[in-house]
Motif scaffolding. Sequence first.
Motif, PDB file in Angstrom:
ATOM      1  N   ALA A  34      -3.861 -25.399 -33.854  1.00 16.60           N
ATOM      2  CA  ALA A  34      -2.428 -25.331 -33.570  1.00 16.60           C
ATOM      3  C   ALA A  34      -2.179 -25.223 -32.072  1.00 16.60           C
ATOM      4  O   ALA A  34      -3.006 -24.706 -31.319  1.00 16.60           O
ATOM      5  CB  ALA A  34      -1.815 -24.124 -34.277  1.00 16.60           C
ATOM      6  N   VAL A  35      -1.017 -25.729 -31.670  1.00 16.82           N
ATOM      7  CA  VAL A  35      -0.558 -25.615 -30.283  1.00 16.82           C
ATOM      8  C   VAL A  35       0.765 -24.856 -30.296  1.00 16.82           C
ATOM      9  O   VAL A  35       1.656 -25.146 -31.103  1.00 16.82           O
ATOM     10  CB  VAL A  35      -0.352 -27.004 -29.638  1.00 16.82           C
ATOM     11  N   LYS A  36       0.877 -23.878 -29.411  1.00 20.59           N
ATOM     12  CA  LYS A  36       2.110 -23.103 -29.309  1.00 20.59           C
ATOM     13  C   LYS A  36       2.663 -23.171 -27.892  1.00 20.59           C
ATOM     14  O   LYS A  36       1.906 -23.137 -26.921  1.00 20.59           O
ATOM     15  CB  LYS A  36       1.864 -21.641 -29.695  1.00 20.59           C
ATOM     16  N   PHE A  37       3.984 -23.242 -27.805  1.00 14.70           N
ATOM     17  CA  PHE A  37       4.677 -23.217 -26.524  1.00 14.70           C
ATOM     18  C   PHE A  37       5.716 -22.103 -26.568  1.00 14.70           C
ATOM     19  O   PHE A  37       6.563 -22.083 -27.466  1.00 14.70           O
ATOM     20  CB  PHE A  37       5.353 -24.558 -26.243  1.00 14.70           C
ATOM     21  N   GLU A  38       5.596 -21.172 -25.652  1.00 17.44           N
ATOM     22  CA  GLU A  38       6.469 -19.994 -25.605  1.00 17.44           C
ATOM     23  C   GLU A  38       6.513 -19.293 -26.960  1.00 17.44           C
ATOM     24  O   GLU A  38       7.564 -18.840 -27.413  1.00 17.44           O
ATOM     25  CB  GLU A  38       7.879 -20.382 -25.141  1.00 17.44           C
ATOM     26  N   GLY A  39       5.356 -19.234 -27.602  1.00 17.81           N
ATOM     27  CA  GLY A  39       5.229 -18.539 -28.879  1.00 17.81           C
ATOM     28  C   GLY A  39       5.631 -19.347 -30.103  1.00 17.81           C
ATOM     29  O   GLY A  39       5.436 -18.896 -31.225  1.00 17.81           O
ATOM     30  N   LYS A  40       6.171 -20.546 -29.900  1.00 25.60           N
ATOM     31  CA  LYS A  40       6.614 -21.381 -31.020  1.00 25.60           C
ATOM     32  C   LYS A  40       5.555 -22.421 -31.344  1.00 25.60           C
ATOM     33  O   LYS A  40       5.012 -23.078 -30.446  1.00 25.60           O
ATOM     34  CB  LYS A  40       7.930 -22.086 -30.647  1.00 25.60           C
ATOM     35  N   ASN A  41       5.263 -22.579 -32.623  1.00 21.58           N
ATOM     36  CA  ASN A  41       4.299 -23.591 -33.051  1.00 21.58           C
ATOM     37  C   ASN A  41       4.913 -24.977 -32.889  1.00 21.58           C
ATOM     38  O   ASN A  41       5.908 -25.309 -33.549  1.00 21.58           O
ATOM     39  CB  ASN A  41       3.906 -23.350 -34.511  1.00 21.58           C
ATOM     40  N   ILE A  42       4.325 -25.788 -31.996  1.00 22.06           N
ATOM     41  CA  ILE A  42       4.863 -27.138 -31.762  1.00 22.06           C
ATOM     42  C   ILE A  42       3.933 -28.210 -32.322  1.00 22.06           C
ATOM     43  O   ILE A  42       4.151 -29.403 -32.096  1.00 22.06           O
ATOM     44  CB  ILE A  42       5.110 -27.394 -30.261  1.00 22.06           C
ATOM     45  N   THR A  43       2.925 -27.797 -33.069  1.00 18.08           N
ATOM     46  CA  THR A  43       1.948 -28.730 -33.620  1.00 18.08           C
ATOM     47  C   THR A  43       2.633 -29.781 -34.487  1.00 18.08           C
ATOM     48  O   THR A  43       3.363 -29.453 -35.429  1.00 18.08           O
ATOM     49  CB  THR A  43       0.911 -27.990 -34.481  1.00 18.08           C
ATOM     50  N   GLY A  44       2.389 -31.049 -34.156  1.00 12.75           N
ATOM     51  CA  GLY A  44       2.914 -32.127 -34.977  1.00 12.75           C
ATOM     52  C   GLY A  44       4.353 -32.522 -34.710  1.00 12.75           C
ATOM     53  O   GLY A  44       4.866 -33.453 -35.336  1.00 12.75           O
ATOM     54  N   LEU A  45       5.042 -31.840 -33.797  1.00 15.43           N
ATOM     55  CA  LEU A  45       6.399 -32.260 -33.449  1.00 15.43           C
ATOM     56  C   LEU A  45       6.365 -33.598 -32.716  1.00 15.43           C
ATOM     57  O   LEU A  45       5.368 -33.963 -32.096  1.00 15.43           O
ATOM     58  CB  LEU A  45       7.081 -31.206 -32.560  1.00 15.43           C
ATOM     59  N   ARG A  46       7.468 -34.319 -32.752  1.00 15.49           N
ATOM     60  CA  ARG A  46       7.539 -35.614 -32.072  1.00 15.49           C
ATOM     61  C   ARG A  46       7.547 -35.422 -30.560  1.00 15.49           C
ATOM     62  O   ARG A  46       8.055 -34.411 -30.056  1.00 15.49           O
ATOM     63  CB  ARG A  46       8.807 -36.354 -32.510  1.00 15.49           C
ATOM     64  N   PRO A  47       6.996 -36.411 -29.823  1.00 17.32           N
ATOM     65  CA  PRO A  47       6.934 -36.277 -28.365  1.00 17.32           C
ATOM     66  C   PRO A  47       8.274 -35.982 -27.696  1.00 17.32           C
ATOM     67  O   PRO A  47       8.352 -35.149 -26.786  1.00 17.32           O
ATOM     68  CB  PRO A  47       6.380 -37.644 -27.922  1.00 17.32           C
ATOM     69  N   HIS A  48       9.347 -36.636 -28.163  1.00 19.01           N
ATOM     70  CA  HIS A  48      10.637 -36.408 -27.505  1.00 19.01           C
ATOM     71  C   HIS A  48      11.155 -34.988 -27.762  1.00 19.01           C
ATOM     72  O   HIS A  48      11.821 -34.392 -26.913  1.00 19.01           O
ATOM     73  CB  HIS A  48      11.672 -37.448 -27.961  1.00 19.01           C
ATOM     74  N   THR A  49      10.805 -34.433 -28.925  1.00 21.40           N
ATOM     75  CA  THR A  49      11.211 -33.061 -29.231  1.00 21.40           C
ATOM     76  C   THR A  49      10.469 -32.076 -28.332  1.00 21.40           C
ATOM     77  O   THR A  49      11.067 -31.134 -27.789  1.00 21.40           O
ATOM     78  CB  THR A  49      10.929 -32.741 -30.705  1.00 21.40           C
TER      79      THR A  49
END
Length: 246
Positions: free
Chosen positions: A61-76
């Motif tokens: 998993a990848v998290k940004f500022e504590g939020k899981n961003i795994t699998g989100l679209r690039p523009h998001t």
Amino acid sequence: MGSVVLSGQGVTKFFGGLRALNEVTFDVKQGEILALIGPNGAGKTTLFNVITGFYKPDRGAVKFEGKNITGLRPHTICRLGVVRTFQLTKTFSGLSALENVFVGNLYGRDHSSSVKRARERAFEILKITGLAEKADLPAEKLTLADRRRLGLARALAANPKILLLDEIVAGLNPTEASESNALIKRIRDELKITVFVIEHVMKTVMEISDRIIVLHHGEKIAEGEPKDVVSDIRVAEAYLGTTTRV
């Protein structure tokens, strides 16, 4: 350095039978310049592609500022504030340098609500990156060094919180590379943007980075301050096939 702003836990990515990333764990701290190094094919750009949503990891998993961003679209992911440049410098052909940056400002995080403000912001960014005098030139007419700066300017136009730079000094002469290094540090110090950079040019790595992560065959083999990492025998073996220090 500040708190962790971007992190990955056990990031693994396969391409068919090839394991490009194997259980890679990392963190990027607020306000630092973190360098990601390793031989060609080590998995560096693949990791950036996973972070920014171009690839979905098979595990981890990848998290940004504590939020899981795994699998989100690039523009998001971009609109959350994770913005990148690419190894190959591409521009919007037929558009001026100013117009190239203007597009980024319209679609990034906290994008401008008016065309007028977007153009003003685009010109401000061209000033920061040293391209203001070339604002009206067609992007394809710019030198390689200026196209690199333009790619950086477009990324800045998206209003990043963290900037991922993929070989930003590749192909530049020593003077151009030195100017690029100074610009990267200015972006961190003055614009308060965290920087995560892939780089092969060790002079640049040593000059700008606070910490270094080393990948080899998709695995993290070293991490730490530059002086410690470059004296690591495993790093020398990965780069040179010998125990001579990098």
